[in-house]
Design an enzyme around this catalytic site. Structure first.
Site, short mmCIF file in Angstrom:
data_model
loop_
_atom_site.label_atom_id
_atom_site.label_comp_id
_atom_site.label_asym_id
_atom_site.label_seq_id
_atom_site.Cartn_x
_atom_site.Cartn_y
_atom_site.Cartn_z
CG ASP A 1 -1.70 -6.08 -5.06
OD1 ASP A 1 -1.42 -5.21 -6.09
OD2 ASP A 1 -1.38 -6.19 -3.98
CD GLU B 1 -2.33 0.81 -7.36
OE1 GLU B 1 -3.32 1.22 -6.86
OE2 GLU B 1 -1.33 0.15 -6.80
#
Ligand SMILES: [Zn+2]
Length: 388
Positions: A77, A180
């Site tokens: 992330d 992402e």
């Protein structure tokens, strides 16, 4: 099976202590959501002292113990640099979230025209004009005029270039992965028109992305519900959803998804299954709820430390809690329902783990059942509201 999740509806369960996955599994079993059981940002790893390998190993162990056979993911992330990528690739992560937020020029929203002209000089504005100006028909997300196109170019142009570079590097290192792009931590919200611009540019430049996280209006602070006008958000989300369905190739991703209970039905209404939601801090706060109940002395030490460290630890987070508003310590477990206490405890987790990490973990292991059933209850609430 640890694998990319593609366009399945998915839910990220960040676990800063490495003890929460059994509770996450109990909550997600039988739902439509594909879970991401390992999810940690570079910033979190720095604060917890854990490596990408440890995070994924902790999740794997729990997955095997619980005999979870369905697909699950591991999310690297908020990757900011090329150097951030390697350790996650080596550990076998399947989902890569690139955060080019440092390259977003928030001032572009309000820069005077002469400043804007200077800033846009590095871009091929003629090409952008041919691509984006004088298009027929009014789309739900709006249309570009010369001024708004220039602002979008300055605001997101370099961030898009950085995301493309990160994607190309990853593609050299891995065959298949979820990708992402997140701009959720920038100061200025992403308009639906800018969302369209980002998605269209990424597509045009060959980036295969599975999800995109815009920065929405209002405030998505850590571990507490949405702060802002829900009706205005609803109207705005409808326009963002029009962009997503125009492309049809990626999911909407919501970061800081912990405890955004009032927003979940809106996500379900506008996106249905095309969603990814990330949570992390709320599992830590549930751990503290267990400590507040069973180990109040340890909890109070953590609470007092939080008070001391809040002003410095909060700097890299979006939070608005005030120390002078913190509740008295007389009703312990329910203190975890207080807005100010939640945010203070949330952002000071690194300091708490540095000082009391071993004690926190051994106490939770002593109260494993309570912790896991608490997590199950808490995340069932999240997932059922997303399933409306
Ligand atoms: Zn985020």
């Amino acid at each position: 099976m640890l694998t990319p999740l593609g366009l399945s509806p998915s839910f990220g369960f960040g676990d800063r202590l490495g003890l929460a996955t059994p509770g996450h599994i109990a909550a997600v079993r039988g739902t439509k959501f594909a879970p991401v059981f390992a999810q940690q940002s570079v910033r979190e790893n720095a604060r917890t002292g854990r490596s990408p390998q440890q995070v994924i190993d902790d999740a794997k162990r729990a997955v095997e113990m619980a005999k979870w056979e369905a697909p699950w993911g591991a999310d690297a992330d908020h990757l900011k640099t090329i150097e951030d990528i390697t350790a996650f690739v080596e550990a076998g992560y399947t989902f890569y979230t690139v955060d080019p937020g440092e390259y977003v020029d928030n001032a572009a929203d309000s820069d005077p025209i002469n400043v804007l002209n200077q800033k846009v000089a590095g871009f091929n504005l003629d090409e952008f004009s041919a691509l984006y100006l004088n298009k027929d028909g009014d789309q739900k997300w709006g249309r570009f005029e010369a001024d708004s196109l220039m602002r979008a170019t300055v605001k997101y142009g370099r961030a898009i270039q950085h995301a493309v570079m990160m994607f190309n590097r990853l593609s050299q290192m891995k065959d298949s992965f979820d990708f992402e792009v997140s701009v959720d931590e920038t100061d200025s919200p992403t308009t639906p028109l800018e969302h369209f611009f980002i998605a269209n540019e990424l597509n045009r430049l060959g980036v295969h992305f599975t999800s995109l996280a815009p920065r929405f209006i209002g405030h998505f602070e850590k571990g507490v519900d949405y702060i802002g006008d829900l009706n205005a958000l609803d109207v705005e989300l409808a326009k963002h959803a029009a962009v997503t369905s125009h492309f049809g190739s990626y999911k909407l991703s919501l970061h800081s998804g912990s405890d955004k209970f009032s927003v979940y039905p809106l996500l379900a209404k506008h996106w249905g299954d095309r969603i990814h939601v990330k949570t992390a801090g709320t599992s830590y706060l549930e751990a503290l709820r267990v400590l507040a109940q069973y180990e109040p002395d340890l909890f109070l030490k953590i609470y007092n430390l939080g008070r001391e460290c809040y002003e410095s630890d909060r700097r890299t987070y979006h939070v608005s809690a005030k120390l002078e508003m913190l509740p008295k310590e007389d009703n312990l477990p329910s203190l975890l329902n207080n807005f100010h206490a939640r945010e203070v405890l949330h952002v000071t987790f690194g300091s708490a783990l540095a000082q009391f990490g071993a004690e926190i973990k051994s106490s939770l292991i002593n109260h494993t059942d309570a912790y896991h059933s608490d997590l199950e209850r808490h995340f069932r609430k999240h997932l059922s509201l997303l399933n409306k």
